[in-house]
Design an enzyme around this catalytic site. Structure first.
Site, PDB file in Angstrom:
ATOM      1  N   GLU A 123      18.076  59.786  50.417  1.00  0.00           N
ATOM      2  CA  GLU A 123      18.541  58.488  50.916  1.00  0.00           C
ATOM      3  C   GLU A 123      17.547  57.388  50.576  1.00  0.00           C
ATOM      4  O   GLU A 123      17.930  56.241  50.304  1.00  0.00           O
ATOM      5  CB  GLU A 123      18.766  58.550  52.428  1.00  0.00           C
ATOM      6  N   TRP A 165      35.900  42.325  50.192  1.00  0.00           N
ATOM      7  CA  TRP A 165      34.673  42.984  50.657  1.00  0.00           C
ATOM      8  C   TRP A 165      33.512  42.013  50.780  1.00  0.00           C
ATOM      9  O   TRP A 165      32.602  42.214  51.596  1.00  0.00           O
ATOM     10  CB  TRP A 165      34.305  44.122  49.699  1.00  0.00           C
ATOM     11  N   ASN A 220      25.000  54.123  59.771  1.00  0.00           N
ATOM     12  CA  ASN A 220      25.525  54.068  58.406  1.00  0.00           C
ATOM     13  C   ASN A 220      26.948  54.589  58.312  1.00  0.00           C
ATOM     14  O   ASN A 220      27.775  54.049  57.563  1.00  0.00           O
ATOM     15  CB  ASN A 220      24.625  54.859  57.449  1.00  0.00           C
ATOM     16  N   TRP A 274      43.431  39.779  47.158  1.00  0.00           N
ATOM     17  CA  TRP A 274      43.005  39.955  48.546  1.00  0.00           C
ATOM     18  C   TRP A 274      43.923  39.192  49.496  1.00  0.00           C
ATOM     19  O   TRP A 274      44.529  38.184  49.130  1.00  0.00           O
ATOM     20  CB  TRP A 274      41.564  39.480  48.720  1.00  0.00           C
ATOM     21  N   TRP A 319      28.552  48.002  50.410  1.00  0.00           N
ATOM     22  CA  TRP A 319      29.892  47.407  50.462  1.00  0.00           C
ATOM     23  C   TRP A 319      30.674  47.692  49.185  1.00  0.00           C
ATOM     24  O   TRP A 319      31.865  48.013  49.228  1.00  0.00           O
ATOM     25  CB  TRP A 319      29.798  45.908  50.718  1.00  0.00           C
ATOM     26  N   TRP A 352      18.355  56.416  47.174  1.00  0.00           N
ATOM     27  CA  TRP A 352      19.512  55.499  47.128  1.00  0.00           C
ATOM     28  C   TRP A 352      19.037  54.060  47.291  1.00  0.00           C
ATOM     29  O   TRP A 352      19.541  53.144  46.626  1.00  0.00           O
ATOM     30  CB  TRP A 352      20.501  55.836  48.255  1.00  0.00           C
TER      31      TRP A 352
END
Length: 476
Positions: free
Chosen positions: A276, A360, A342, A307, A383, A279
Site C-alpha cells: 500500500e 468523479w 479506504n 455525466w 477516484w 501504491w
C-alpha cells in the site's frame, strides 16, 4: 559565517529529514545560523478544509516545541500578507543575509512550478523527500514511466532501498536569526482526538500498528467496524513521518515474523501494508509524469462520459442523505472527523459515479476539502481507479453494490449505528437496506423510511445499467 534557511513544506519533522540535515551541515560547518521557516501559502490553504488546516497548524506548534528543546524555533510567515510565497521567502532571505535555502522536494504540479521559479531567483537546493524513491527513478528499461501498478511495484522493489538516516541530531541547533515570527493561526480547531498532530504522535501510531494490527492487515484493512488500518496517511502527507521510516519499520516487522501457518498470515498482512505504501509512490509517479490527470481522466476514451447534472443528488451524497446507510454513515463520518476508511472511500466514490452518474471530479474536489489527509496524487488516483477512468483502474463496468459491501464489511452494523442514530433500533436483518423493513417494523424501530431516514435516492439496479450504458457510449 553562513545563514541557511530550512524551508519547511511537507516535512514537519526532525528525524530522517534530508533538507534539515543538509541545512544543519551547512550552518554547523561554518559556525553559522539556521532559520527554520514555514510560509502559509494561500494557494494551498484555499484547497484545505478545516480539519486539514487544524492538523497542519497543530503540527507546526508541535514542531516549534521540538525545535525549542534544541535551542531553535520555528519562524512563521503568512504569504497572504506579502504578495505570495516567493516574495515572503525572498524578503526573509534579505532580512537575514541568507546564502542558501534547503527544502524537501514536493512533486505536485503546483509545487514544481513554485520551486522552479524559486530556484531561478533564490539559492534554493532541493533534497529528495516526500516519497521513498523520487518519481523519476522508477521507470521502464527504456526510460518511459510505468502506468500499471504491478510492473511499477516490481521495478520499485528491485531498487536498493534507501534506508532512513537514523544518526542522532545535534542536541543544540545553530542559533536562529533574530527575526520576527507571525503568531500561529487561531482558527477554530475541530476535535483532534482522532489525529493528534506531531512527529511524536506519528511515531507512536506507527509503533502500535506494527506491534499487532499489521499482521491481520490483509483482511482487517477492509473492515469498517474494526480498527484494522494504520491511519498514518495524515502524518505521511504532511511529513510528520517519513515514508522511508514507515517502510523500513514495516520491513523490520516482516523479518521478525516466525515461520508457521500463523506466520504466513502475518507475513501476508505485513506485505500487503508495505505494498500500500508503494501504491502511494505509484500515484505520486503518475501525477509527476502526467500532470494533466489533475484536470482530466487518464484514459482519453473516457473523458467524454455524459455525466448527470444533479445538484440535489450531489448535496444528498455530501450530507449523507442518500438512503443507503453505508454511504450515509461514511459521508457523515467524513464531515465530522475529516477521515474516511479506504473501503468507505471506494464505496462512496462508486455510489457517486456509478449510481448517481455524477462526474468523479466533483467528488474528488469534495474529498480534498474535507480530508485531513487530502493528498492530490493519492486522492486523484483513488477516484480515477474507482471511476474506472484512470491508469491502473478497475474496469469501468465494476460497480460496488452498497448493500452487499455494507453487509460484508460491517456485518454487525456497528459502523452504521455509530454514525446514523436514526437506525439505532433497526433490526440487523434490515439495517443495511432499511427500506425493505415492513411498516410495522419501522414503527417499532422508530424509523419511518422517507421521514426519519431517507428513502433510497435511486434504485441501484437501474443506476448500474444506466452507468454502464453511459460508459459504453463514451468509448469504454
Amino acid at each position: 559565517m553562513i545563514t541557511a534557511i530550512w524551508w519547511i513544506r511537507r516535512d514537519l519533522r526532525l528525524a530522517d529529514n534530508p533538507a534539515l540535515r543538509e541545512a544543519l551541515q551547512a550552518a554547523l560547518g561554518d559556525g553559522g545560523h539556521l532559520l527554520p521557516v514555514f510560509i502559509l501559502d494561500p494557494v494551498l490553504l484555499a484547497t484545505a478544509g478545516p480539519h486539514k488546516q487544524a492538523f497542519l497548524f497543530d503540527g507546526l506548534r508541535r514542531l516549534d516545541e521540538s525545535l525549542r528543546t534544541r535551542g531553535s524555533r520555528l519562524v512563521l510567515r503568512d504569504a497572504r500578507r506579502s504578495g505570495g510565497v516567493l516574495p515572503a521567502l525572498a524578503a526573509l532571505a534579505a532580512e537575514t543575509g541568507t546564502q542558501v535555502i534547503f527544502a524537501g522536494e514536493d512533486h505536485t504540479p503546483y509545487a514544481r512550478r513554485r520551486d522552479n521559479l524559486a530556484a531561478s531567483r533564490l539559492p534554493l537546493r532541493l533534497a529528495a523527500d516526500g516519497t521513498i524513491f523520487p518519481p523519476g527513478w522508477v521507470h521502464k528499461p527504456g526510460g518511459a514511466p510505468y502506468t500499471v501498478y504491478t510492473p511499477y511495484k516490481n521495478a520499485w522493489k528491485a531498487l536498493p532501498f534507501p534506508a532512513p538516516v537514523d544518526n542522532p541530531l545535534p542536541s543544540h541547533f545553530p542559533p536562529c536569526p533574530d527575526v520576527p515570527s507571525e503568531p500561529f493561526p487561531a482558527e477554530a480547531k475541530p476535535d483532534a482526538t482522532l489525529f493528534p498532530a506531531g512527529e511524536e504522535q506519528a511515531s507512536l501510531r506507527l509503533e502500535r500498528f506494527l506491534a499487532g494490527p499489521v499482521y491481520a492487515y490483509a483482511e482487517g484493512r477492509n473492515r469498517l467496524d474494526q480498527p484494522g488500518t494504520s491511519t498514518l496517511s495524515p502524518y505521511l502527507h504532511l511529513g510528520m513521518l517519513s515514508a522511508r521510516r514507515a517502510y523500513a519499520a514495516g520491513l523490520k516487522a516482516l523479518a521478525a515474523i516466525p515461520s508457521g501457518l500463523a506466520g504466513e498470515e502475518a507475513r501476508r498482512g505485513c506485505q500487503v501494508w508495505l505494498d500500500e505504501l508503494i501504491w502511494r509512490e505509484f500515484y505520486a509517479s503518475i501525477l509527476f509524469h502526467f500532470p494533466e490527470v489533475a484536470k482530466q481522466a487518464f484514459n482519453p476514451r473516457l473523458r467524454q462520459v455524459a455525466w448527470n447534472a444533479d445538484p440535489a443528488g450531489f448535496s444528498a451524497w455530501q450530507e449523507g442523505r442518500t438512503g443507503y446507510p453505508v454511504v450515509d454513515a461514511a459521508m457523515r463520518a467524513l464531515a465530522q472527523t475529516g477521515w474516511m476508511h479506504n473501503r468507505a472511500r471506494m464505496i462512496t466514490a462508486s455510489f457517486l459515479v456509478k449510481d448517481l452518474l455524477i462526474n468523479w471530479q466533483e467528488g474528488e474536489r469534495w474529498f480534498m476539502t474535507c480530508l485531513v489527509d487530502g493528498d492530490l496524487a493519492s486522492n486523484n488516483g483513488g477516484w480515477q481507479w474507482t471511476a474506472g477512468v484512470g491508469t491502473d483502474a478497475a474496469p469501468y463496468f465494476r460497480v460496488f453494490n452498497p448493500v452487499l459491501q455494507s453487509q460484508k464489511f460491517d456485518p454487525s452494523g456497528s459502523f452504521l449505528r455509530a454514525w446514523l442514530p436514526e437506525l439505532a433500533d433497526v433490526p440487523l436483518e434490515y439495517l443495511h437496506a432499511p427500506w425493505l423493513m415492513p411498516k410495522a417494523e419501522q414503527s417499532a424501530a422508530r424509523c419511518r423510511i422517507g421521514s426519519d431516514y431517507p428513502a433510497p435516492l435511486i434504485d441501484h439496479a437501474f443506476a448500474k445499467e444506466r452507468a454502464l450504458e453511459a460508459f459504453k457510449r463514451a468509448g469504454g
